[in-house]
Design an enzyme around this catalytic site. Structure first.
Site, PDB file in Angstrom:
ATOM      1  N   ILE A 156       1.200  -1.176  -0.300  1.00  0.00           N
ATOM      2  CA  ILE A 156       0.447  -0.028   0.173  1.00  0.00           C
ATOM      3  C   ILE A 156       1.194   1.468  -0.173  1.00  0.00           C
ATOM      4  O   ILE A 156      -0.003   1.569  -0.569  1.00  0.00           O
ATOM      5  CB  ILE A 156      -0.711  -0.122   1.028  1.00  0.00           C
ATOM      6  CG1 ILE A 156      -1.992  -0.911   1.033  1.00  0.00           C
ATOM      7  CG2 ILE A 156      -1.733   1.223   1.179  1.00  0.00           C
ATOM      8  CD1 ILE A 156      -2.663  -1.507   2.241  1.00  0.00           C
ATOM      9  N   PRO A 203       2.344  -2.569   9.225  1.00  0.00           N
ATOM     10  CA  PRO A 203       1.206  -3.497  10.106  1.00  0.00           C
ATOM     11  C   PRO A 203       1.334  -2.365  11.350  1.00  0.00           C
ATOM     12  O   PRO A 203       1.706  -2.198  11.698  1.00  0.00           O
ATOM     13  CB  PRO A 203       1.808  -4.382  10.382  1.00  0.00           C
ATOM     14  CG  PRO A 203       3.671  -4.503   9.993  1.00  0.00           C
ATOM     15  CD  PRO A 203       3.857  -3.171   9.429  1.00  0.00           C
ATOM     16  N   THR A 229      -4.981   5.195   7.619  1.00  0.00           N
ATOM     17  CA  THR A 229      -5.491   3.829   7.445  1.00  0.00           C
ATOM     18  C   THR A 229      -5.041   2.528   7.638  1.00  0.00           C
ATOM     19  O   THR A 229      -6.015   1.837   6.856  1.00  0.00           O
ATOM     20  CB  THR A 229      -5.535   3.485   5.908  1.00  0.00           C
ATOM     21  OG1 THR A 229      -4.200   3.978   5.055  1.00  0.00           O
ATOM     22  CG2 THR A 229      -6.307   5.805   5.111  1.00  0.00           C
ATOM     23  N   SER A 230      -4.387   2.962   8.244  1.00  0.00           N
ATOM     24  CA  SER A 230      -3.430   1.095   8.848  1.00  0.00           C
ATOM     25  C   SER A 230      -4.198   0.065   9.929  1.00  0.00           C
ATOM     26  O   SER A 230      -5.170  -0.852   9.476  1.00  0.00           O
ATOM     27  CB  SER A 230      -1.694   0.971   8.321  1.00  0.00           C
ATOM     28  OG  SER A 230      -1.593  -0.182   8.653  1.00  0.00           O
ATOM     29  N   ARG A 231      -3.958   0.401  11.224  1.00  0.00           N
ATOM     30  CA  ARG A 231      -4.443   0.489  12.293  1.00  0.00           C
ATOM     31  C   ARG A 231      -4.656   0.795  13.438  1.00  0.00           C
ATOM     32  O   ARG A 231      -3.626   2.236  13.743  1.00  0.00           O
ATOM     33  CB  ARG A 231      -3.916  -0.884  12.637  1.00  0.00           C
ATOM     34  CG  ARG A 231      -3.631  -2.472  12.013  1.00  0.00           C
ATOM     35  CD  ARG A 231      -5.988  -3.410  11.803  1.00  0.00           C
ATOM     36  NE  ARG A 231      -5.472  -4.304  11.671  1.00  0.00           N
ATOM     37  CZ  ARG A 231      -5.992  -4.195   9.626  1.00  0.00           C
ATOM     38  NH1 ARG A 231      -6.192  -3.169   9.080  1.00  0.00           N
ATOM     39  NH2 ARG A 231      -6.407  -5.381   9.138  1.00  0.00           N
ATOM     40  N   ASP A 255      -9.442   6.174   8.556  1.00  0.00           N
ATOM     41  CA  ASP A 255     -10.014   5.438   8.249  1.00  0.00           C
ATOM     42  C   ASP A 255      -9.719   3.779   9.313  1.00  0.00           C
ATOM     43  O   ASP A 255     -10.633   3.695   9.248  1.00  0.00           O
ATOM     44  CB  ASP A 255      -9.775   4.591   7.296  1.00  0.00           C
ATOM     45  CG  ASP A 255     -10.294   3.610   6.277  1.00  0.00           C
ATOM     46  OD1 ASP A 255     -11.899   3.811   6.202  1.00  0.00           O
ATOM     47  OD2 ASP A 255     -10.205   2.306   6.322  1.00  0.00           O
ATOM     48  N   GLU A 260     -12.646   0.003  17.261  1.00  0.00           N
ATOM     49  CA  GLU A 260     -13.820   0.367  16.035  1.00  0.00           C
ATOM     50  C   GLU A 260     -14.475  -0.925  15.949  1.00  0.00           C
ATOM     51  O   GLU A 260     -15.309  -1.065  15.368  1.00  0.00           O
ATOM     52  CB  GLU A 260     -12.580   0.218  14.529  1.00  0.00           C
ATOM     53  CG  GLU A 260     -12.267  -0.129  14.803  1.00  0.00           C
ATOM     54  CD  GLU A 260     -10.983  -0.624  13.150  1.00  0.00           C
ATOM     55  OE1 GLU A 260     -10.582   0.403  13.068  1.00  0.00           O
ATOM     56  OE2 GLU A 260     -11.569  -1.390  11.720  1.00  0.00           O
ATOM     57  N   HIS A 292     -13.201   2.174   8.041  1.00  0.00           N
ATOM     58  CA  HIS A 292     -12.333   0.995   7.589  1.00  0.00           C
ATOM     59  C   HIS A 292     -13.271   0.801   6.180  1.00  0.00           C
ATOM     60  O   HIS A 292     -13.549  -0.263   6.142  1.00  0.00           O
ATOM     61  CB  HIS A 292     -12.645   0.029   8.427  1.00  0.00           C
ATOM     62  CG  HIS A 292     -11.715  -0.967   8.732  1.00  0.00           C
ATOM     63  ND1 HIS A 292     -10.590  -1.318   9.220  1.00  0.00           N
ATOM     64  CD2 HIS A 292     -10.861  -0.964   7.305  1.00  0.00           C
ATOM     65  CE1 HIS A 292      -9.949  -1.893   9.011  1.00  0.00           C
ATOM     66  NE2 HIS A 292      -9.812  -2.026   7.616  1.00  0.00           N
TER      67      HIS A 292
HETATM   68  P1  NAI Z   1       2.876  -4.811   4.166  1.00  0.00           P
HETATM   69  O1  NAI Z   1       3.190  -6.514   4.487  1.00  0.00           O
HETATM   70  O2  NAI Z   1       2.541  -5.415   2.374  1.00  0.00           O
HETATM   71  O3  NAI Z   1       4.109  -3.515   3.952  1.00  0.00           O
HETATM   72  C1  NAI Z   1       4.065  -2.971   5.019  1.00  0.00           C
HETATM   73  C2  NAI Z   1       5.558  -2.725   5.597  1.00  0.00           C
HETATM   74  O4  NAI Z   1       5.240  -2.446   6.881  1.00  0.00           O
HETATM   75  C3  NAI Z   1       6.356  -3.541   5.207  1.00  0.00           C
HETATM   76  O5  NAI Z   1       6.750  -3.046   4.300  1.00  0.00           O
HETATM   77  C4  NAI Z   1       7.197  -4.078   6.744  1.00  0.00           C
HETATM   78  O6  NAI Z   1       8.703  -3.921   6.186  1.00  0.00           O
HETATM   79  C5  NAI Z   1       6.657  -2.368   7.576  1.00  0.00           C
HETATM   80  N1  NAI Z   1       6.946  -1.849   8.368  1.00  0.00           N
HETATM   81  C6  NAI Z   1       7.120  -3.456   9.370  1.00  0.00           C
HETATM   82  N2  NAI Z   1       7.184  -2.361  10.685  1.00  0.00           N
HETATM   83  C7  NAI Z   1       7.861  -1.084  10.869  1.00  0.00           C
HETATM   84  C8  NAI Z   1       8.000  -0.381  11.197  1.00  0.00           C
HETATM   85  N3  NAI Z   1       8.331  -0.649  12.772  1.00  0.00           N
HETATM   86  N4  NAI Z   1       8.670   0.477  10.757  1.00  0.00           N
HETATM   87  C9  NAI Z   1       8.180   0.907   9.123  1.00  0.00           C
HETATM   88  N5  NAI Z   1       7.927   0.129   8.453  1.00  0.00           N
HETATM   89  C10 NAI Z   1       7.532  -1.295   9.319  1.00  0.00           C
HETATM   90  O7  NAI Z   1       1.336  -4.433   4.193  1.00  0.00           O
HETATM   91  P2  NAI Z   1       0.276  -3.762   3.117  1.00  0.00           P
HETATM   92  O8  NAI Z   1      -0.359  -4.334   2.298  1.00  0.00           O
HETATM   93  O9  NAI Z   1       0.963  -2.694   2.316  1.00  0.00           O
HETATM   94  O10 NAI Z   1      -0.856  -3.038   4.221  1.00  0.00           O
HETATM   95  C11 NAI Z   1      -0.285  -2.579   5.047  1.00  0.00           C
HETATM   96  C12 NAI Z   1      -1.136  -2.246   6.602  1.00  0.00           C
HETATM   97  O11 NAI Z   1      -2.567  -1.717   5.937  1.00  0.00           O
HETATM   98  C13 NAI Z   1      -1.832  -3.606   7.145  1.00  0.00           C
HETATM   99  O12 NAI Z   1      -1.019  -4.428   7.755  1.00  0.00           O
HETATM  100  C14 NAI Z   1      -3.097  -3.244   7.583  1.00  0.00           C
HETATM  101  O13 NAI Z   1      -2.938  -3.301   9.048  1.00  0.00           O
HETATM  102  C15 NAI Z   1      -3.782  -1.783   6.304  1.00  0.00           C
HETATM  103  N6  NAI Z   1      -4.856  -3.287   5.709  1.00  0.00           N
HETATM  104  C16 NAI Z   1      -6.460  -1.235   6.000  1.00  0.00           C
HETATM  105  C17 NAI Z   1      -6.425  -1.614   5.047  1.00  0.00           C
HETATM  106  C18 NAI Z   1      -8.250  -0.409   5.021  1.00  0.00           C
HETATM  107  O14 NAI Z   1      -8.951  -0.627   4.382  1.00  0.00           O
HETATM  108  N7  NAI Z   1      -8.174   0.666   5.486  1.00  0.00           N
HETATM  109  C19 NAI Z   1      -6.788  -2.579   3.709  1.00  0.00           C
HETATM  110  C20 NAI Z   1      -5.388  -3.977   4.017  1.00  0.00           C
HETATM  111  C21 NAI Z   1      -4.659  -3.108   4.801  1.00  0.00           C
END
Ligand code: NAI
Length: 326
Positions: A156, A203, A229-231, A255, A260, A292
């Site tokens: 993302i 995450p 928009t993450s958690r 988001d 939530e 969300h």
């Molecule tokens: P991803 O696994 O592809 O990317 C997460 C990145 O965060 C990785 O590159 C990782 O190295 C990095 N990371 C881990 N710990 C870190 C830290 N302490 N500091 C900086 N970077 C760090 O995951 P993706 O698909 O990009 O999703 C990210 C988050 O978005 C998910 O964990 C989920 O919680 C959230 N999400 C929210 C949605 C929504 O509808 N609002 C939908 C889908 C995901």
């Protein structure tokens, strides 16, 4: 494979019915209830459960599920912070997820939050409907030449970098595994202190819980825009309220929200909101909250249904598992 599907929303049914139409070996029973210690009994007699972001899968629930014969947890989302993985492993439960259903859907929603907050289109919409064409109070700022900090440059975060490059923003990235790209890789403190806009895409882990707290705000520019928009628990909501009151935080786009699971995905419009922190947050004029919906596009729902089906088929047929959470 008999699947107990928890937290069912009406909008999901057509996508899952379409994806499973030609697979008679996969049978889904839909429950509206979220999975919890109280509702785990509903999964009795099933082989697998299918859950979403706000279902509770702690050690107690896992123990109960395992004793009822469940062997697989199918997450129809990317994040898996709501599942006690060591407990699942201890009970030999497979956990599979949908790692990437549409990173662009979430990245584009971030842009929607950023532009709505900066250009105040939500206010303009209401004003024009009242024949009020006064521009006072609607002054915005360009994203062009602004510094945007992205914490977590996975799927993302990277999709967002690509869009922001099109805006002509200077993009800073902080991620322990960042690869070189059209952005500057930096540490968290530099990102916090130099960014005009900060967007969170890492995450939720023990390390990132309340990553944005009073101390983090003290390092930021005055008037910064923050997008999450993450958690929800990446932010300390009380620290956000303090930073909004002092105007350190100039704009907040959410988001996701720490509590939530009590609120989102349901209509509470006939009830009194008992969450004082949430009520305070939405009372600020420079805070925009969506429930969300970052993932909520046709393309993403199609991908979620298709990947969940693939995960179920691979378990059912004893094939190698593409999307197992280790
Ligand atoms: P991803 O696994 O592809 O990317 C997460 C990145 O965060 C990785 O590159 C990782 O190295 C990095 N990371 C881990 N710990 C870190 C830290 N302490 N500091 C900086 N970077 C760090 O995951 P993706 O698909 O990009 O999703 C990210 C988050 O978005 C998910 O964990 C989920 O919680 C959230 N999400 C929210 C949605 C929504 O509808 N609002 C939908 C889908 C995901």
């Amino acid at each position: 494979m008999n699947i107990a599907f928890f937290s069912t929303q009406k909008y999901e049914l057509p996508f899952f019915e379409q994806s499973t139409r030609d697979h008679r070996d996969i049978k889904i029973t839909y429950f509206e209830q979220a999975l919890s210690e109280q509702t785990a009994i509903l999964a009795n007699g099933f082989d697998a459960i299918c859950i979403f972001v706000n279902d509770t899968v702690n050690a107690t629930v896992i123990e109960q599920l395992a004793s009822q014969g469940i062997n697989t947890i199918l997450l129809r989302c990317a994040g898996f912070n709501n599942v006690d993985l060591p407990a699942a492993k201890a009970h030999n439960l497979k956990v599979l997820r949908v790692p990437a259903y549409s990173p662009e859907a979430v990245a584009e929603h971030c842009i929607a939050l950023m532009l709505t907050l900066s250009r105040k289109t939500h206010k303009a919409y209401n004003r024009v409907r009242e024949d009020n064409f006064d521009l006072n109070g609607l002054l915005g700022f360009n994203l062009h030449n602004k510094t945007v900090g992205i914490v977590g440059c996975g799927k993302i975060g990277l999709a967002l970098c690509n869009i922001l490059n099109g805006f002509g923003a200077n993009v800073l990235v902080c991620d322990p595994y960042a690869q070189p790209g059209n952005y500057t890789i930096t540490d968290i403190d530099t990102l916090l202190s130099q960014s005009d806009v900060i967007s969170l895409h890492c995450p939720l882990t023990e390390q990132t819980h309340h990553l944005i707290n009073d101390e983090a705000f003290s390092k930021m520019k005055t008037g910064v825009m923050l997008i999450n928009t993450s958690r929800g628990a990446l932010l300390n909501s009380k620290a956000c309220i303090s930073a909004l009151k002092t105007k350190k935080l100039g704009y907040l786009g959410l988001d996701v929200y720490e509590q939530e699971s009590e609120l989102f995905f349901k209509n509470h419009s006939d009830e009194i909101n008992q969450d004082d922190i949430f009520s305070r947050l939405v009372s600020f004029k420079n805070v925009l909250v969506t429930g969300h919906q970052g993932f909520f596009t046709q393309e993403a729902l199609t991908e979620i249904a298709n990947t969940t089906l693939l995960n179920a088929l691979e378990v059912n047929e004893g094939r190698p598992l593409t999307n197992e959470v280790l």
